[in-house]
Each structure stands twice: as structure tokens, then as C-alpha cells.
Design a protein around this motif. Structure first.
Motif, PDB file in Angstrom:
ATOM      1  N   ASP A   1      37.965 -75.614  -7.458  1.00  0.00           N
ATOM      2  CA  ASP A   1      37.672 -73.845  -7.489  1.00  0.00           C
ATOM      3  C   ASP A   1      36.232 -73.741  -8.177  1.00  0.00           C
ATOM      4  N   SER A   2      35.498 -73.151  -7.386  1.00  0.00           N
ATOM      5  CA  SER A   2      33.869 -72.978  -8.119  1.00  0.00           C
ATOM      6  C   SER A   2      34.028 -72.387  -9.293  1.00  0.00           C
ATOM      7  N   ARG A   3      34.981 -71.485  -9.793  1.00  0.00           N
ATOM      8  CA  ARG A   3      35.080 -70.684 -10.680  1.00  0.00           C
ATOM      9  C   ARG A   3      35.310 -71.609 -12.078  1.00  0.00           C
ATOM     10  N   TYR A   4      35.668 -72.978 -11.873  1.00  0.00           N
ATOM     11  CA  TYR A   4      35.917 -73.940 -13.043  1.00  0.00           C
ATOM     12  C   TYR A   4      34.609 -74.836 -12.723  1.00  0.00           C
ATOM     13  N   VAL A   5      33.914 -74.848 -11.988  1.00  0.00           N
ATOM     14  CA  VAL A   5      32.817 -75.978 -11.888  1.00  0.00           C
ATOM     15  C   VAL A   5      32.005 -76.185 -13.129  1.00  0.00           C
ATOM     16  N   LYS A   6      31.671 -75.060 -13.786  1.00  0.00           N
ATOM     17  CA  LYS A   6      30.746 -74.965 -14.907  1.00  0.00           C
ATOM     18  C   LYS A   6      31.503 -75.693 -16.231  1.00  0.00           C
ATOM     19  N   THR A   7      32.946 -75.825 -16.046  1.00  0.00           N
ATOM     20  CA  THR A   7      33.497 -76.308 -17.406  1.00  0.00           C
ATOM     21  C   THR A   7      34.230 -77.857 -17.079  1.00  0.00           C
ATOM     22  N   LEU A  18      42.810 -59.332 -19.410  1.00  0.00           N
ATOM     23  CA  LEU A  18      41.881 -59.091 -17.973  1.00  0.00           C
ATOM     24  C   LEU A  18      40.886 -60.082 -18.169  1.00  0.00           C
ATOM     25  N   VAL A  19      40.678 -61.172 -19.187  1.00  0.00           N
ATOM     26  CA  VAL A  19      39.480 -61.906 -19.284  1.00  0.00           C
ATOM     27  C   VAL A  19      39.655 -63.586 -19.246  1.00  0.00           C
ATOM     28  N   GLY A  20      40.979 -63.677 -18.636  1.00  0.00           N
ATOM     29  CA  GLY A  20      41.462 -65.069 -18.493  1.00  0.00           C
ATOM     30  C   GLY A  20      41.428 -65.977 -19.686  1.00  0.00           C
ATOM     31  N   GLY A  21      41.603 -65.048 -21.067  1.00  0.00           N
ATOM     32  CA  GLY A  21      41.818 -65.684 -22.216  1.00  0.00           C
ATOM     33  C   GLY A  21      43.253 -66.494 -22.399  1.00  0.00           C
ATOM     34  N   SER A  22      44.443 -65.668 -21.851  1.00  0.00           N
ATOM     35  CA  SER A  22      45.863 -65.997 -22.234  1.00  0.00           C
ATOM     36  C   SER A  22      46.310 -67.206 -21.129  1.00  0.00           C
ATOM     37  N   VAL A  23      45.528 -67.947 -20.528  1.00  0.00           N
ATOM     38  CA  VAL A  23      46.341 -68.960 -19.640  1.00  0.00           C
ATOM     39  C   VAL A  23      45.284 -70.175 -19.815  1.00  0.00           C
ATOM     40  N   PRO A  24      45.983 -71.281 -19.753  1.00  0.00           N
ATOM     41  CA  PRO A  24      45.238 -72.685 -19.861  1.00  0.00           C
ATOM     42  C   PRO A  24      44.297 -72.799 -18.721  1.00  0.00           C
ATOM     43  N   VAL A  25      43.059 -73.419 -19.234  1.00  0.00           N
ATOM     44  CA  VAL A  25      42.100 -73.490 -18.436  1.00  0.00           C
ATOM     45  C   VAL A  25      42.229 -75.019 -17.611  1.00  0.00           C
ATOM     46  N   PHE A  26      43.051 -76.062 -18.240  1.00  0.00           N
ATOM     47  CA  PHE A  26      43.379 -77.226 -17.888  1.00  0.00           C
ATOM     48  C   PHE A  26      44.954 -77.351 -18.172  1.00  0.00           C
ATOM     49  N   ASP A  27      45.127 -78.342 -18.942  1.00  0.00           N
ATOM     50  CA  ASP A  27      46.813 -78.750 -19.349  1.00  0.00           C
ATOM     51  C   ASP A  27      47.144 -78.464 -20.697  1.00  0.00           C
ATOM     52  N   GLU A  28      46.332 -77.521 -21.332  1.00  0.00           N
ATOM     53  CA  GLU A  28      46.789 -77.114 -22.849  1.00  0.00           C
ATOM     54  C   GLU A  28      48.216 -76.559 -22.569  1.00  0.00           C
ATOM     55  N   VAL A  29      48.819 -76.746 -24.011  1.00  0.00           N
ATOM     56  CA  VAL A  29      50.136 -76.476 -24.251  1.00  0.00           C
ATOM     57  C   VAL A  29      50.221 -74.904 -24.442  1.00  0.00           C
ATOM     58  N   GLY A  33      37.749 -58.273 -24.710  1.00  0.00           N
ATOM     59  CA  GLY A  33      37.285 -59.637 -25.265  1.00  0.00           C
ATOM     60  C   GLY A  33      36.524 -60.373 -24.410  1.00  0.00           C
ATOM     61  N   LEU A  34      36.332 -61.516 -24.622  1.00  0.00           N
ATOM     62  CA  LEU A  34      35.585 -62.503 -23.936  1.00  0.00           C
ATOM     63  C   LEU A  34      36.070 -63.516 -23.196  1.00  0.00           C
ATOM     64  N   GLY A  35      37.411 -64.167 -23.773  1.00  0.00           N
ATOM     65  CA  GLY A  35      38.287 -64.961 -23.011  1.00  0.00           C
ATOM     66  C   GLY A  35      37.517 -66.188 -22.243  1.00  0.00           C
ATOM     67  N   PHE A  36      37.784 -66.335 -21.048  1.00  0.00           N
ATOM     68  CA  PHE A  36      37.304 -67.503 -20.420  1.00  0.00           C
ATOM     69  C   PHE A  36      36.098 -67.000 -19.419  1.00  0.00           C
ATOM     70  N   MET A  37      36.362 -65.767 -19.073  1.00  0.00           N
ATOM     71  CA  MET A  37      35.427 -65.118 -18.086  1.00  0.00           C
ATOM     72  C   MET A  37      34.038 -64.953 -18.569  1.00  0.00           C
TER      73      MET A  37
END
Ligand code: FAD
Ligand code: 2HG
Ligand code: ZN
Length: 484
Positions: free
Chosen positions: A1-7, A90-101, A434-438
Motif C-alpha cells: 500500500d503506497s501509504r506505507y511506502v515512506k515507512t 482520526l489520524v491513524g495513531g491508535s492502530v499498529p503500523v506493522f506488527d506492534e502488540v 493529534g499527529l498520529g501516523f498520518m
């Protein structure tokens, strides 16, 4: 997914193994360790269904001690952790980006005490905002914050995002109302600043660092918060007006004529209203005679209905006489009161039903606040519907761009345009979400490199292995510079 390419997944973090699950079960028991795909799906997906993690485990501790043992273990094992509340961010802060617990606070939902004389509530972080408000209703008090996600969001999540909402204008921000916190640091250490005092100037106010830290500095486990009395007289007026300049003049009138009883001043444009009318079956346009460009919700809260009503009427008369208000109606009963509020609070959900939505939550000096909506609409033409609504009384615009589906080309027209526009008008790229992941990479539009470096130093002090909510708030490049 292109949203994750940068990370990229940071190789410093370990990968979950079966032995870890055995250790987790020793801490929270079998029922507190969830590993089935269907159990993890919701925790891996954010409210907007824009960000998808791939965590293999969700933990549900029931006490501060358990949170402490989990973090101590994860820190030693270098397992990354995402604290999760109601997952309404609403800024993608509360979900894992990869496989975080995923560390869910939902099972820590007890009220510890309520001081009925001073209105001070102490509770666990996983209490749902609306449940707290209902608890306080019986005691004659209310929560100092309120917004559309109240039925799912948790007080720990609210504090971690420093959530604003529709009553900030009246009751102030969480920074003023939170009296104390209990925090668990990444290494398992418990910081107890759970005080119940209004005034305490004994040195640095460390709890402020954790308010709005979005789970990157520690996990909030308990909260002490000041709650205002629930007053009996409430009114809400739904007004329309033809220009944004008039909206500002009405705000000024409201502040000076309603004074201490003004409890909310919200606005929405016609596009936003149309979205709610389209997607929320029960909603009706309260001013159907003609369409207007802007709509305002002006709420008063006081202790004496006659007095409040008189003030509200005088305010409305002045607005009419000055030709500021095109049309208006005051809610006649509770049902109308709720339905007017639903028109404003229902925009977010309506937009998510319409299709894809790009969200920006901007603080902009009020005179320029709506110009970004107009400028962006010109830029996008008929590729998208651009709309503005939000907490006008606080100078907070919710700029939303609605399109049938996500499209990289449209995103490239929106960003960095919106961020540059905001920075050039002395605004903030995140007023309350907030800033979150987004928006981690967008931090430099609102903070200088020097300030970001100071933030990274605090991150280093409180979470030296960087296990708490990685890839969020601070861009990874900012943290590299402080790594030992
Ligand atoms: P989550 O979404 O689960 O988490 C948010 C962040 O906090 C994440 O970074 C997470 O890691 C961290 N976190 C959660 N719990 C803890 C904890 N106990 N300790 C440490 N970190 C933690 N926001 C506003 O400010 N104003 C509004 O008016 C508003 N209206 C909204 C309306 C709707 C319909 C929706 C869907 C959202 C709205 N939001 C609003 C955004 C969101 O609801 C808030 O940010 C809310 O405070 C998040 O709480 P939560 O429990 O869902 O936290
Ligand atoms: C609101 O005020 C929320 O309704 C959500 O902060 C805003 O969805 C949005 O952009
Ligand atoms: Zn808002």
C-alpha cells in the motif's frame, strides 16, 4: 500500500514468538490474550478504515500492575506496543503500523471515587466518555468535554490526544481540567501523580507532557479530572447566514451578549449540512425555506431558564437587526435540541458513508479560517467536494475533502498545499486530533526543528528503546538524531 511506502519496519524491534504469548498469559491470564484473526481485525483497523496494521496479539490488562508487567516485559524483549483506547482517533495513531502488540485499556473501566463537593472524578483510563457523563448525571455534574465519538472513546484516549470537542469554548481544554494522572512508563515504572488538588505549584507539572502525547511517552492508567456542575437551563439556536464575515460578527455578538452562558459556537457550511441530510435518515433541515452558505449552532447553558432565554432573545434580535442572520430557529424541546446537535455531530459519520474522505484539522486565525476551503475547492475543481465545519468559537476548522475513492493524484493536489497554506497563515496543522501516523511528517509545518529536537529528547528519556507507539507523532528521522 503506497501509504506505507515512506515507512519501513524498524529492525530494532523483535518479532512476537510463542514464548511471548506464554509470558503474557502469566500476566493477564488466558482471557486477556487475544490472538484469533477475527479478534484482531477491529484493533488492526482505524475508525476511518484508512490504516491497517498486522498485529498478532491484543492484550487486555485489568490493572495498573498488569500494564506495568506487560511493558516491563515488552521493553526487555524490544517488542513495540500500541496503546489503544476506543480506537476512534482520526489520524491513524491508535492502530499498529506493522506488527506492534496492541495494549487495549478497555477492561480498565472502573470509577475510583467521586468527590461530590468539588466535582472531582477519579477513574481508570478505559472508562468510556459517555458512561462517565451518565454516571455524573446522577450526581448533578457533567464531563467537561463532549463530542460525536463519546459513545466509544475512552477518557485515557481523550487525555492522550488532548481532545477538544464542542464545549472547550466554555470549560477549557483537558490541560486545565486534568488534575492528576497515573502513568506507566515503557520500562514498567509507575508514575503516580494522581492528585485531586485544584492548585499545586510544587515544581514542574510533568503530567502535562503525557496529555496529548498520543501514547508515545507512557500509558495512562488512571485519571483525576475536574467536572463542572450540570446546569438545568440549556438552549440551542440553529442559524443560517450568507457570508463568513457575518459568521465572525455573530461570534463577537455571542461572546459579548451571552457572556458566561455561551457553551458552544459551532459552524458548518452547506456541503457539510447536505452530507448529514443525505446520510442520516432521520435528519431534517430545520430551515428548509431556502439554502444558505453557512449554518451556526449557538448553545447556552445556565442555571435559570428565564434569564438565559432573555439573553438569547436579545442576542438573536441584535443579529437580525444588523442583518447578520438570514434565518434561525431555537430548539423548542429536548428532541429538537438533540436533532440540531446531530446535524453538527453527524457530519463525520455521514462523510464516511459518502466515500473516501481526506481530513484536516486546522487551527487558523478566524478571519482567514474559511479561505482555505475556498482556495482548495478552486484547486480541485469538480474532482472533489471540499467542505468546512468545526469549532468556530475556538478557531478550529475541520477541512474535509470528499471523493468517491482514495486517489493518489488528488492527494498530491491536497498535500502539501493544505499544510503550506496553514503554515503561511500562522496556523497549526493539528488543532485537536493529534499527529498520529498520518501527520507525523507534517510536524515541521507547525513546530521548529529545535522544538522537535526537544520533544525527541523527552521521548528518549521516557522510552529509551522507543517501544511505545513507534512511527507516530515524531517522524523517525527526528528520533535518529537523538539515538545514543
Ligand atoms: P484511540 O483512538 O484508541 O487512541 C488515540 C491515541 O491515543 C492513540 O495514539 C493511542 O495510542 C493513544 N491512547 C489511547 N489510550 C491511551 C492510554 N490509555 N494511554 C496512552 N495512550 C493512549 N476529537 C476531538 O478532539 N474533538 C472532537 O470533536 C472529535 N470528534 C470526533 C467525532 C467522531 C465521530 C470521531 C470518530 C472522532 C472524533 N474525534 C474528536 C477524534 C477522537 O475521538 C478523539 O481523538 C478521542 O479522544 C480518541 O479517544 P479513543 O479512546 O478512541 O483513543
Ligand atoms: C468534530 O468536531 C470532530 O466533529 C471530527 O473533531 C471532525 O471528522 C472531522 O473532520
Ligand atoms: Zn472537532
Amino acid at each position: 500500500d503506497s501509504r506505507y511506502v515512506k515507512t519501513f519496519r524498524d529492525p530494532r524491534y523483535s518479532t512476537l514468538e510463542n514464548e511471548d504469548l506464554v509470558e503474557f498469559k502469566k500476566i493477564v491470564g488466558d482471557t486477556g490474550v487475544l490472538t484469533e484473526a477475527f479478534e484482531l481485525e477491529a484493533a488492526n483497523t482505524d475508525w476511518l478504515k484508512k490504516y491497517f496494521g498486522s498485529s498478532k496479539v491484543l492484550l487486555r490488562p485489568t490493572s495498573t500492575q498488569q500494564v506495568s508487567e506487560i511493558l516491563k516485559y515488552c521493553n526487555a524483549r524490544k517488542l513495540a506496543v500500541v496503546p489503544q483506547g476506543g480506537n476512534t482517533g482520526l489520524v491513524g495513531g491508535s492502530v499498529p503500523v506493522f506488527d506492534e502488540v496492541v495494549l487495549s485499556l478497555g477492561a480498565m473501566n472502573k470509577i475510583v471515587l467521586f468527590d461530590e463537593l468539588n466535582g472531582i472524578l477519579v477513574c481508570e483510563a478505559g472508562c468510556i466518555l459517555e458512561n462517565l457523563d451518565n454516571y455524573l448525571l446522577e450526581k448533578g455534574y457533567m464531563m467537561p468535554l463532549d463530542f460525536g465519538a463519546k459513545g466509544s472513546c475512552q477518557i485515557g484516549g481523550n487525555i492522550s490526544t488532548n481532545a477538544g470537542g464542542v464545549h472547550l469554548l466554555r470549560y477549557g481544554s483537558l490541560r486545565a481540567n486534568v488534575l492528576g494522572l497515573e502513568i506507566v512508563l515503557a520500562n514498567g515504572e509507575v508514575i503516580d501523580s494522581l492528585r485531586t488538588l485544584r492548585k499545586d505549584n510544587t515544581g514542574y507539572d510533568l503530567k502535562q507532557l503525557f496529555i496529548g502525547a498520543e501514547g508515545t511517552l507512557g500509558v495512562v492508567t488512571k485519571v483525576s479530572i475536574l467536572t463542572p456542575p450540570r446546569l438545568s437551563s440549556k438552549n440551542v439556536a440553529f442559524l443560517s447566514c450568507g457570508s463568513f464575515v457575518d459568521c465572525q460578527k455573530i461570534l463577537k455578538e455571542a461572546k459579548s451578549r451571552l457572556g458566561e452562558i455561551l457553551s458552544a459556537f459551532e459552524f458548518m457550511d452547506r456541503h457539510a449540512l447536505d452530507m448529514v441530510l443525505k446520510h442520516s435518515g432521520k435528519s431534517r433541515d430545520p430551515l428548509p425555506a431556502s439554502k444558505h452558505t453557512f449554518y451556526l449552532l449557538v448553545e447556552t447553558t445556565g442555571s435559570f431558564q428565564n434569564h438565559d432565554r432573555e439573553k438569547l432573545d436579545k442576542f438573536l434580535e441584535a443579529c437580525m437587526e444588523n442583518g447578520l442572520v438570514a434565518d434561525g430557529v431555537v430548539a423548542q424541546d429536548n428532541q429538537q435540541f438533540t436533532s440540531f446537535w446531530h446535524l453538527r455531530e453527524g457530519v463525520t459519520e455521514a462523510l464516511s458513508k459518502e466515500g473516501a474522505v481526506y481530513k484536516y484539522d486546522l487551527s487558523i486565525p478566524v478571519p482567514h479560517l474559511y479561505s482555505v476551503v475556498e482556495d482548495l475547492q478552486k484547486r480541485l475543481g469538480d474532482l472533489a467536494i471540499v467542505m468546512g465545519y468545526g469549532h468556530l468559537g475556538d478557531g478550529n476548522l475541520h477541512l474535509n475533502i470528499s471523493t468517491p475513492q482514495y486517489d493518489e493524484k488528488i492527494l498530491a493536489l491536497i498535500e502539501p498545499f493544505v499544510y503550506e497554506w496553514t503554515a503561511s497563515h500562522e496556523g497549526s496543522v493539528s488543532a485537536e486530533h493529534g499527529l498520529g501516523f498520518m501527520k507525523a511528517d507534517a510536524i515541521y509545518y507547525s513546530k521548529s526543528p529545535e522544538l522537535v529536537q526537544w520533544m525527541a529528547k523527552f521521548k528518549q528519556i521516557f522510552d529509551s528503546n522507543g517501544i511505545l507507539n513507534p512511527y507516530k507523532v515524531l517522524p523517525p528521522s527526528a528520533l535518529k538524531e537523538t539515538s545514543p
